[in-house]
Scaffold this motif. Structure first.
Motif, PDB file in Angstrom:
ATOM      1  N   GLY A 360       0.834  -1.209   0.000  1.00  6.03           N
ATOM      2  CA  GLY A 360       0.000   0.000   0.000  1.00  6.03           C
ATOM      3  C   GLY A 360       0.862   1.249   0.000  1.00  6.03           C
ATOM      4  N   GLU A 361       1.531   1.520   1.100  1.00  7.43           N
ATOM      5  CA  GLU A 361       2.330   2.751   1.193  1.00  7.43           C
ATOM      6  C   GLU A 361       3.377   2.798   0.083  1.00  7.43           C
ATOM      7  OE1 GLU A 361       1.693   0.815   3.804  1.00  7.43           O
ATOM      8  OE2 GLU A 361       0.308   2.167   4.845  1.00  7.43           O
ATOM      9  N   ASN A 362       3.927   1.623  -0.235  1.00  7.87           N
ATOM     10  CA  ASN A 362       5.009   1.608  -1.224  1.00  7.87           C
ATOM     11  C   ASN A 362       4.524   2.057  -2.604  1.00  7.87           C
ATOM     12  OD1 ASN A 362       6.427   0.273  -3.451  1.00  7.87           O
ATOM     13  ND2 ASN A 362       7.887  -0.369  -1.903  1.00  7.87           N
ATOM     14  N   PRO A 363       3.535   1.409  -3.228  1.00  9.18           N
ATOM     15  CA  PRO A 363       3.081   1.913  -4.523  1.00  9.18           C
ATOM     16  C   PRO A 363       2.429   3.286  -4.425  1.00  9.18           C
ATOM     17  CG  PRO A 363       1.749   0.025  -3.827  1.00  9.18           C
ATOM     18  CD  PRO A 363       2.896   0.128  -2.879  1.00  9.18           C
ATOM     19  N   SER A 364       1.747   3.543  -3.312  1.00 14.82           N
ATOM     20  CA  SER A 364       1.069   4.829  -3.161  1.00 14.82           C
ATOM     21  C   SER A 364       2.079   5.969  -3.258  1.00 14.82           C
ATOM     22  CB  SER A 364       0.348   4.863  -1.808  1.00 14.82           C
ATOM     23  OG  SER A 364      -0.411   6.028  -1.673  1.00 14.82           O
ATOM     24  N   SER A 365       3.185   5.843  -2.543  1.00 13.30           N
ATOM     25  CA  SER A 365       4.179   6.924  -2.570  1.00 13.30           C
ATOM     26  C   SER A 365       4.886   6.968  -3.920  1.00 13.30           C
ATOM     27  CB  SER A 365       5.204   6.720  -1.465  1.00 13.30           C
ATOM     28  OG  SER A 365       5.976   5.588  -1.767  1.00 13.30           O
ATOM     29  N   TRP A 366       4.984   5.819  -4.568  1.00 13.72           N
ATOM     30  CA  TRP A 366       5.601   5.795  -5.907  1.00 13.72           C
ATOM     31  C   TRP A 366       4.850   6.751  -6.842  1.00 13.72           C
ATOM     32  CZ3 TRP A 366       8.697   5.496  -9.776  1.00 13.72           C
ATOM     33  CH2 TRP A 366       8.254   5.157 -11.069  1.00 13.72           C
ATOM     34  N   ALA A 367       3.532   6.600  -6.897  1.00 14.72           N
ATOM     35  CA  ALA A 367       2.757   7.451  -7.807  1.00 14.72           C
ATOM     36  C   ALA A 367       2.726   8.897  -7.318  1.00 14.72           C
ATOM     37  CB  ALA A 367       1.332   6.907  -7.926  1.00 14.72           C
ATOM     38  N   LEU A 368       2.390   9.074  -6.055  1.00 16.79           N
ATOM     39  CA  LEU A 368       2.207  10.435  -5.543  1.00 16.79           C
ATOM     40  C   LEU A 368       3.493  11.245  -5.641  1.00 16.79           C
ATOM     41  CD1 LEU A 368       0.467  12.533  -4.039  1.00 16.79           C
ATOM     42  CD2 LEU A 368       1.317  11.559  -1.898  1.00 16.79           C
ATOM     43  N   GLU A 369       4.601  10.633  -5.302  1.00 14.05           N
ATOM     44  CA  GLU A 369       5.839  11.413  -5.212  1.00 14.05           C
ATOM     45  C   GLU A 369       6.463  11.672  -6.582  1.00 14.05           C
ATOM     46  OE1 GLU A 369       7.152  12.935  -2.300  1.00 14.05           O
ATOM     47  OE2 GLU A 369       5.031  12.592  -1.903  1.00 14.05           O
ATOM     48  N   VAL A 370       6.182  10.820  -7.561  1.00 12.28           N
ATOM     49  CA  VAL A 370       6.595  11.168  -8.929  1.00 12.28           C
ATOM     50  C   VAL A 370       5.683  12.280  -9.445  1.00 12.28           C
ATOM     51  CG1 VAL A 370       6.869  10.364 -11.308  1.00 12.28           C
ATOM     52  CG2 VAL A 370       7.587   8.892  -9.410  1.00 12.28           C
ATOM     53  N   ALA A 371       4.386  12.154  -9.161  1.00  8.15           N
ATOM     54  CA  ALA A 371       3.447  13.183  -9.620  1.00  8.15           C
ATOM     55  C   ALA A 371       3.783  14.545  -9.022  1.00  8.15           C
ATOM     56  CB  ALA A 371       2.016  12.773  -9.266  1.00  8.15           C
ATOM     57  N   MET A 372       4.164  14.578  -7.757  1.00  9.62           N
ATOM     58  CA  MET A 372       4.539  15.854  -7.131  1.00  9.62           C
ATOM     59  C   MET A 372       5.742  16.478  -7.843  1.00  9.62           C
ATOM     60  SD  MET A 372       2.565  16.971  -4.711  1.00  9.62           S
ATOM     61  CE  MET A 372       3.430  17.983  -3.501  1.00  9.62           C
ATOM     62  N   ASP A 373       6.666  15.615  -8.261  1.00 10.34           N
ATOM     63  CA  ASP A 373       7.829  16.110  -8.996  1.00 10.34           C
ATOM     64  C   ASP A 373       7.391  16.727 -10.323  1.00 10.34           C
ATOM     65  OD1 ASP A 373      10.826  15.963  -8.585  1.00 10.34           O
ATOM     66  OD2 ASP A 373      10.695  15.168 -10.636  1.00 10.34           O
ATOM     67  N   GLU A 374       6.461  16.043 -10.997  1.00 13.60           N
ATOM     68  CA  GLU A 374       5.944  16.570 -12.271  1.00 13.60           C
ATOM     69  C   GLU A 374       5.254  17.909 -12.064  1.00 13.60           C
ATOM     70  OE1 GLU A 374       4.099  13.675 -14.954  1.00 13.60           O
ATOM     71  OE2 GLU A 374       4.637  12.128 -13.499  1.00 13.60           O
ATOM     72  N   LEU A 375       4.499  17.989 -10.990  1.00 17.32           N
ATOM     73  CA  LEU A 375       3.796  19.238 -10.701  1.00 17.32           C
ATOM     74  C   LEU A 375       4.794  20.373 -10.410  1.00 17.32           C
ATOM     75  CD1 LEU A 375       0.982  20.550 -10.297  1.00 17.32           C
ATOM     76  CD2 LEU A 375       1.164  19.940  -7.867  1.00 17.32           C
ATOM     77  N   ALA A 376       5.866  20.027  -9.720  1.00 15.02           N
ATOM     78  CA  ALA A 376       6.887  21.040  -9.403  1.00 15.02           C
ATOM     79  C   ALA A 376       7.457  21.640 -10.695  1.00 15.02           C
ATOM     80  CB  ALA A 376       7.996  20.422  -8.561  1.00 15.02           C
ATOM     81  N   TYR A 377       7.754  20.773 -11.681  1.00  7.96           N
ATOM     82  CA  TYR A 377       8.266  21.298 -12.955  1.00  7.96           C
ATOM     83  C   TYR A 377       7.204  22.147 -13.648  1.00  7.96           C
ATOM     84  CZ  TYR A 377      12.539  18.567 -12.608  1.00  7.96           C
ATOM     85  OH  TYR A 377      13.746  18.068 -12.202  1.00  7.96           O
ATOM     86  N   ALA A 378       5.952  21.674 -13.609  1.00  5.07           N
ATOM     87  CA  ALA A 378       4.882  22.435 -14.273  1.00  5.07           C
ATOM     88  C   ALA A 378       4.731  23.818 -13.640  1.00  5.07           C
ATOM     89  CB  ALA A 378       3.567  21.654 -14.184  1.00  5.07           C
ATOM     90  N   LEU A 379       5.021  23.904 -12.341  1.00  7.80           N
ATOM     91  CA  LEU A 379       4.880  25.183 -11.638  1.00  7.80           C
ATOM     92  C   LEU A 379       6.192  25.970 -11.592  1.00  7.80           C
ATOM     93  CD1 LEU A 379       2.827  23.765  -8.641  1.00  7.80           C
ATOM     94  CD2 LEU A 379       2.036  25.633 -10.103  1.00  7.80           C
ATOM     95  N   LYS A 380       7.247  25.361 -12.145  1.00  7.25           N
ATOM     96  CA  LYS A 380       8.592  25.948 -12.054  1.00  7.25           C
ATOM     97  C   LYS A 380       8.989  26.211 -10.596  1.00  7.25           C
ATOM     98  CE  LYS A 380       8.771  28.087 -16.670  1.00  7.25           C
ATOM     99  NZ  LYS A 380       8.404  26.790 -17.228  1.00  7.25           N
ATOM    100  N   LEU A 381       8.721  25.243  -9.777  1.00  8.05           N
ATOM    101  CA  LEU A 381       9.074  25.333  -8.356  1.00  8.05           C
ATOM    102  C   LEU A 381      10.057  24.224  -8.028  1.00  8.05           C
ATOM    103  CD1 LEU A 381       5.824  25.762  -6.219  1.00  8.05           C
ATOM    104  CD2 LEU A 381       7.802  27.288  -6.285  1.00  8.05           C
ATOM    105  N   ASP A 382      10.905  24.455  -7.051  1.00 11.23           N
ATOM    106  CA  ASP A 382      11.758  23.379  -6.561  1.00 11.23           C
ATOM    107  C   ASP A 382      10.871  22.288  -5.945  1.00 11.23           C
ATOM    108  OD1 ASP A 382      14.682  22.653  -5.536  1.00 11.23           O
ATOM    109  OD2 ASP A 382      13.223  22.191  -3.963  1.00 11.23           O
ATOM    110  N   PRO A 383      11.140  21.025  -6.240  1.00 10.55           N
ATOM    111  CA  PRO A 383      10.276  19.950  -5.725  1.00 10.55           C
ATOM    112  C   PRO A 383      10.156  19.937  -4.198  1.00 10.55           C
ATOM    113  CG  PRO A 383      11.804  19.080  -7.365  1.00 10.55           C
ATOM    114  CD  PRO A 383      12.198  20.506  -7.130  1.00 10.55           C
ATOM    115  N   LEU A 384      11.231  20.308  -3.524  1.00 11.12           N
ATOM    116  CA  LEU A 384      11.166  20.358  -2.066  1.00 11.12           C
ATOM    117  C   LEU A 384      10.306  21.541  -1.612  1.00 11.12           C
ATOM    118  CD1 LEU A 384      11.959  19.505   0.745  1.00 11.12           C
ATOM    119  CD2 LEU A 384      14.222  20.493   0.394  1.00 11.12           C
ATOM    120  N   GLU A 385      10.454  22.662  -2.289  1.00  7.69           N
ATOM    121  CA  GLU A 385       9.654  23.844  -1.970  1.00  7.69           C
ATOM    122  C   GLU A 385       8.153  23.554  -2.169  1.00  7.69           C
ATOM    123  OE1 GLU A 385      10.248  26.583  -0.544  1.00  7.69           O
ATOM    124  OE2 GLU A 385       8.310  27.557  -0.947  1.00  7.69           O
TER     125      GLU A 385
END
Ligand code: MCN
Ligand code: MOS
Length: 765
Positions: A360-385
């Motif tokens: 559960g947590e393992n695949p869940s974080s796989w999708a969510l945390e890659v998606a967050m990275d994609e969103l960071a690029y779309a927003l031109k924000l640092d992924p950590l920020e």
């Protein structure tokens, strides 16, 4: 090869007791290194015979004929069992229904075949070689029926798991109104647990009583399943597992081959040893199922998440259920006003998949945390920020305060150690010769689960102390931390305290699964040790020959294995002397962490079923461990090969009972995460459902040469809302988020976004 593993946690080195918090070496380490730790099938048992399993070669259909005549005539063969042999095995309650079995399937009860590699016959002979030779001579005819091999098959029928529906706000509408959104499909393949110790057991049925040496994460659960399988009283079954060579979830519920060993021992009146071959383990029980997640994230231009829509499925067996809840992290990681998620099961012809480190947590974080990275690029924000802007100050799903959440601290400590602030924002800008370099990060979390349990402590006349629990040590450190717990309370060095584990004759304990055992058993041992301490003091004050006779209770202290008076430091009494003056051979106490109104039934249920596991949101707080993972990869421009060059993990697991062992858990789990990201993939023949790479040569896991410099940082602080002694989950946390961080680093290196695990070189070209 790894040159350094940096550990940042000093522990309390000055502590002469080597109590809780000390970096004590593993108590069982020496035994294991010297080959003195006896694993299940190492037990010397007289009159032993050997069993070999035969597995099916079709995925769906019926056995029309088994030709076993030749096998029966072969030297040393004692029996060949098939579905026609009348070897009765009853189904047992599974985890999915609150029981303790990993599968409802029981072998040899019908001609029906449900998956390729199902156990369909058992050969028992005097020697292993004879059994193997006879098994190889068996010929089976089948009537094949259409199978559903792949979840994409139009015949496959997804079923929504209504209990996992999560909704708040209006996510679909919020997506329309948000300024930026990204959407992707994230998949994981079948993955296998592959502990080094194979699944094997010795079943010894004597005078109506059954002893089973079984590698197990939970002897209590195994015993209850065995008694159901065999239709006998639970008191007639004893399961022992003092040492287990890894399980990673696959030894949490006892698997069907053990039923065959038990039934054969009953039928033959002899002890039977049965060990699955490595190849047979790929279909004798299941690992992580294939998962598929469609995830949409929408945010405003300030980077604030507005909506998450998450639809996912995992495959399961056609007549069994394994749930891999892919939305378990999505719903609690970030503050988001609108949320929608659905999860489905897709039945296919496979062995029932099972628990594998952070189901559960393992695949869940796989999708969510890659998606967050994609969103960071779309927003031109640092992924950590981006993550900091969406920091969840409380559990958004349960609307509860966190018991503790030192995720900000994890982000900053991890970023600092990694040098994240030096990261150029544009992908493809870092390189060294023909190597493209990329930096990526991700977050992880794992819930704190709670099941009550018991412990016992015995003080003997020679002054020796023995802690007892049926709980397992599967390589984690249970032996060590329980001695450390008792040491703290009784003021005796932990090296002098022996610990007995993994035997159903010992006090009740829940499964070493869900990363809960350390918190639960330290609590039980702590209470038991306090009780023993009180009894020692009572005896010392009440025994006429005691130098402490008649003193005030508040005046008594324990130090260096003695009872002393604060007021008269000279008057001391060792534990041995105390037993002598009190006229006692031994002093034995037992205590538990059950609620005071718990019935006998409640107590048994905690030890025998999964129905008593208390969720992380009980008690008015939401309790989870947290992590931040930072990764550097190098991608070869010509070959597409990916190397993880360094990895930093910062973790909040609350208080660490033994920092050295907790770090080893995090490190081991991160290693497993690297394998998951780059190597691990069960390849299934789409025609017949056969696992094509069912060996350690063909199914690749991370080995030493794949592992880079690793650094682990502890940012946790004691959390007494999460557990009695302040610790949170450790064992599974370290794998969560690793694959996402690696994929994100690969994107940063190359501009190539991989949403499909593993990230193999052909996907890079
Ligand atoms: N620990 C600590 N402080 C804490 C919590 C834990 O120091 N607050 C340390 C202790 O050494 C403890 C260990 O971490 O023994 C693991 O504790 P915990 O997180 O409670 O996990 P469990 O004891 O319940 O072990 C099961 C967990 C799971 S669910 C899987 S899957 C997994 C894992 O442990 N499988 C493993 N780690 C594994 N490690 C090994 N070597 N082999 C496996 O199969
Ligand atoms: Mo761990 S997969 O919860 O045994």
């Amino acid at each position: 090869m790894s040159e350094t593993i940096k550990r940042h946690n000093p522990g309390s080195a000055a502590d002469a007791l080597q109590g809780l918090g000390a970096r004590r070496d593993r108590a069982d380490g020496r035994l294991k290194i010297q080959g003195l730790a006896r694993y299940a099938v190492d037990h010397p048992v007289d009159n032993l015979c050997h069993a070999v399993v035969v597995q099916s070669s079709i995925a769906e259909g019926e056995i029309s004929h088994i030709d076993s005549e030749k096998a029966r005539q072969m030297p040393g063969v004692l029996a060949v069992y098939t579905h026609e042999s009348g070897l009765t095995i009853h189904p047992a309650a599974t985890f999915a229904s609150g029981g303790a079995a990993a599968q409802s399937f029981v072998p040899l009860q019908s001609p029906r075949v449900r998956w390729n590699g199902q156990h369909v016959a058992l050969v028992v002979a005097e020697t292993l070689e004879q059994a193997k030779a006879a098994a190889a001579s068996i010929h089976i005819d089948y009537v094949t029926q259409p199978a559903i091999i792949h979840p994409d098959d139009p015949l496959a029928q997804p079923k929504t798991v209504e209990d996992l529906n999560v909704d708040w706000g209006d996510a679909r509408q919020a997506i329309q109104q948000a300024s930026v959104s990204i959407s992707g499909i994230y998949t994981t393949p079948r993955e296998y647990n592959l502990p080094i110790e194979l699944h094997g057991c010795i079943a010894d049925w004597r005078d109506g009583e059954l002893t089973l040496w079984e590698p197990s994460q939970w002897v209590g659960g195994a015993r209850s399943v065995v008694s159901q399988w065999m239709g006998i009283d639970i008191d007639k079954v004893r399961v022992l597992s003092p040492f287990t060579g890894g399980g990673f979830g696959s030894k949490g519920g006892i698997q069907p081959h053990s039923a065959l060993a038990c039934a054969a021992s009953r039928a033959l009146g002899r002890p039977v040893k049965l060990v699955l071959t490595r190849g047979q383990t790929f279909t004798g029980f299941g690992g992580r199922p294939r998962t598929h997640q469609q995830l949409t994230l929408a945010a405003n231009s300030d980077g604030k998440l507005q909506a998450i829509v998450h639809e996912s499925w995992n495959e399961t067996a056609r007549e069994d259920t394994h749930l891999e809840p892919c939305n378990s992290v999505t719903a609690l990681m970030y503050a988001v006003p609108n949320f929608y998620s659905r999860h489905s099961l897709v039945p296919v012809n496979t062995v029932n998949p099972g628990w594998m480190r952070a189901p559960g947590e393992n695949p869940s974080s796989w999708a969510l945390e890659v998606a967050m990275d994609e969103l960071a690029y779309a927003l031109k924000l640092d992924p950590l920020e981006l993550r900091l802007r969406n920091y969840a100050e409380e559990d958004p799903q349960a609307n509860l305060p966190w018991s503790s959440r030192r995720l900000r601290e994890a982000y900053s400590a991890g970023a600092q150690a990694f040098g994240w602030s030096q990261r150029p924002p544009e992908p493809g800008t870092l390189r060294e010769g023909r190597q493209r370099i990329g930096w990526g990060m991700a977050s992880g979390s794992y819930p704190v689960r709670r099941t009550p349990g018991e412990a016992g402590i015995t003080l003997r006349q020679d002054g020796s102390l023995e802690v007892r629990s049926s709980g397992a040590d599967i390589g984690t450190g249970t032996y060590t931390i329980l001695a450390q717990t008792a040491a703290d309370v009784l003021s005796v060095p932990s090296e002098q305290i022996s610990v007995l584990l993994g035997d159903t004759n010992l006090p009740r304990a829940p499964v070493a699964g869900g990363s809960q055992l350390a918190n639960l058993l330290t609590a039980a041992v702590y209470k038991t040790a306090l009780k023993l301490r009180e009894e020692l003091i009572t005896l010392a004050l009440g025994s006429a020959e005691s130098p402490l006779f008649g003193a005030r209770r508040e005046d008594v202290m324990l130090a260096e294995g003695q009872l002393r008076l604060f007021s008269q430091p000279g008057s001391s009494l060792s534990f041995t002397e105390l037993l002598r003056v009190a006229g006692k051979e031994t002093l034995e106490v037992q205590a538990d962490t059950f609620p005071s109104d718990a019935t006998q039934e409640d107590r048994d249920a905690a030890d025998r079923t999964s129905s008593k596991m208390i969720p992380p949101t009980s008690g008015g707080f939401s309790a989870h461990s947290w992590s931040a993972i930072f990764v550097e990869v190098a991608v070869d421009e010509d070959f597409g090969t990916i190397r993880v060059r360094r990895i930093v993990g910062a973790f909040d697991s609350g208080r660490l009972y033994n920092p050295k062992l907790a770090e080893s858990q995090w490190i081991g789990a991160m290693v497993m995460g690297i394998g998951q990201a780059l190597l691990e993939e069960g390849l299934i023949d789409d025609d017949n459902g056969r696992v094509l790479n069912a060996s350690l040569a063909d199914y690749l896991v991370a080995v030493n040469a794949d592992i880079p410099d690793m650094e682990v940082i502890n940012v946790g602080e004691p959390d007494y809302q999460a557990s009695a002694l302040g610790g949170k989950a450790v064992g599974e946390l370290g794998i969560v988020g690793v694959a996402a961080a690696i994929s994100n680093a690969v994107f940063h290196a190359t501009g190539k976004r991989i949403r499909d695990l593993p990230i193999t070189l052909e996907k890079m070209l």
